[in-house]
Design an enzyme around this catalytic site. Structure first.
Site: not given
Ligand code: NAD
Length: 351
Positions: A79, A178-180, A182
């Site tokens: 890291k 969390g429907v972002g 992923v």
């Molecule tokens: P993102 O920011 O695209 O989506 C996160 C979603 O969660 C958003 O829609 C946001 O509005 C919602 N959110 C945030 N805080 C919230 C809360 N307190 N209550 C309810 N909803 C909430 O992020 P992502 O890339 O989809 O990643 C999601 C999680 O997965 C994170 O913890 C990230 O570290 C982990 N992760 C992501 C990846 C990747 O490839 N993107 C890989 C490994 C782990």
């Protein structure tokens, strides 16, 4: 540029860089390269002190060793952290960071992490070839989120198999917080397989548009953990499995992509006591790192190879559950045991 090695027990190499010309102050930790070069993201934060940054880089690089060992990426764990305000970025800063990464001769391979964007890594790449996760058009593996989502689906199936004796998602209720990037894709994949998808998010607009477009059920984010379902998939943020939420959970299994879902290690034991099967976060969310690792294979990135390797999450979780069952340990401890055994086997094979 002044590069100094900081001896830290249990770590192969920890180095500090101070570069007056660009203002760079950064640390790189190479935790373990038994299974391959150490891959892990670069983050930039205004740490209060170098000690605080050091604690972060040590913890995160060790986590990457375990994640990659279980995911079987053929990589080790590392890291890097840049100590600084992410609103003040410059090309000279990232070029200096590139030279710092390059000074390790490929023992550390970098990627995107908190507050680092692809455009920053493109500047880093002008000084070193040890950069992954750049744009697909540049021959790199691109955005990891769809691959993390697919890995999460595979992991949900493996967890259903363990809990119910069938991996079929059809008719299973899955609550996604969390429907972002992923979680949104995971919802689509589950709906395609006939699951009953329930969503919640702090972003009301996002929830409204997804329910309208796909017909998902939605629940308010506040108190969502008490909603009855087969699978709870935390896909928003860390530490959602804690003293307050665990007694209220009404799910049979937990399988989602968020990092660091357990507020503390002891919460894994609490879930076991409640009879809830927990898919350890770093095992089920490895689709992104598996995808990036394919860049390192001879011939470079290939999506078909990545998808095939992401299927391996099914086998990795099955092994975790077998260890948990036979050795009577919580699943997150079983995941650590699996990582340690793979590292040990790697050390023996190298000796
Ligand atoms: P993102 O920011 O695209 O989506 C996160 C979603 O969660 C958003 O829609 C946001 O509005 C919602 N959110 C945030 N805080 C919230 C809360 N307190 N209550 C309810 N909803 C909430 O992020 P992502 O890339 O989809 O990643 C999601 C999680 O997965 C994170 O913890 C990230 O570290 C982990 N992760 C992501 C990846 C990747 O490839 N993107 C890989 C490994 C782990």
């Amino acid at each position: 540029m002044d590069i100094t090695e900081l001896p830290v027990d249990g770590y192969e190499k920890v180095v500090r860089c101070r570069d007056k010309a660009s203002g760079l102050h950064a640390l790189i930790a190479v935790h373990d390269t038994t299974l391959g070069p150490a891959l892990g993201g670069m983050r930039m934060l205004p740490y209060a002190s170098e000690d605080e940054a050091l604690i972060d880089v040590l913890r995160l690089s060790r986590g990457m060793t375990y994640k990659s060992a279980v995911a079987d990426t053929g990589l080790g764990g590392g890291k890097s952290v840049i100590i600084g305000d992410p609103s003040i970025k410059s090309d000279p800063l990232f070029r200096a960071m590139g030279r710092f990464v390059d000074s390790l001769g490929g023992a550390y391979i970098t990627a995107e992490d908190m507050n680092i964007k692809i455009v920053d890594l493109e500047v880093v790449q002008q000084e070193t070839r040890w950069v992954t996760g750049l744009a697909r058009e540049a021959g790199s593996s691109g955005n990891p989120s769809p691959y993390t989502a697919y890995g999460c689906l595979v992991g949900i199936e493996a967890t259903l198999q363990e809990a119910f004796g069938s991996s079929d998602c059809k008719g299973r209720s899955v609550l996604i917080q969390g429907v972002g990037a992923v979680g949104g894709r995971l919802a689509e994949l589950l709906a395609e397989r006939g699951a009953d998808v329930i969503i919640c998010d702090i972003n009301d607009e996002r929830v409204a548009s997804l329910t309208k477009e796909h017909g998902y059920r939605s629940v308010p984010d506040e108190g969502h953990e008490a909603v009855e379902c087969d699978v709870y998939a935390p896909c928003a943020r860390g530490a959602t499995l804690n003293d307050e939420s665990i007694p209220r959970l009404a799910c049979k299994v937990i399988a989602g992509c968020a990092n660091n879902q357990l507020a503390e290690v002891r919460h894994g034991q609490m879930l076991t006591e409640r009879g809830i099967l927990y898919a350890p976060d770093y095992v089920i969310n490895a689709g992104g790192i598996i995808n990036v690792a394919v860049e390192m294979l001879p011939g470079g990135y290939n999506e078909a190879a990545a998808m095939e390797r992401i299927e391996g999450i099914r086998h990795n979780l099955a092994q975790v559950y077998e260890i948990a069952r036979t050795e009577k340990v919580p699943t997150h401890d079983a995941a650590d045991l699996l990582a340690e055994r793979r590292l040990q086997a790697g050390k023996i094979a190298k000796a």
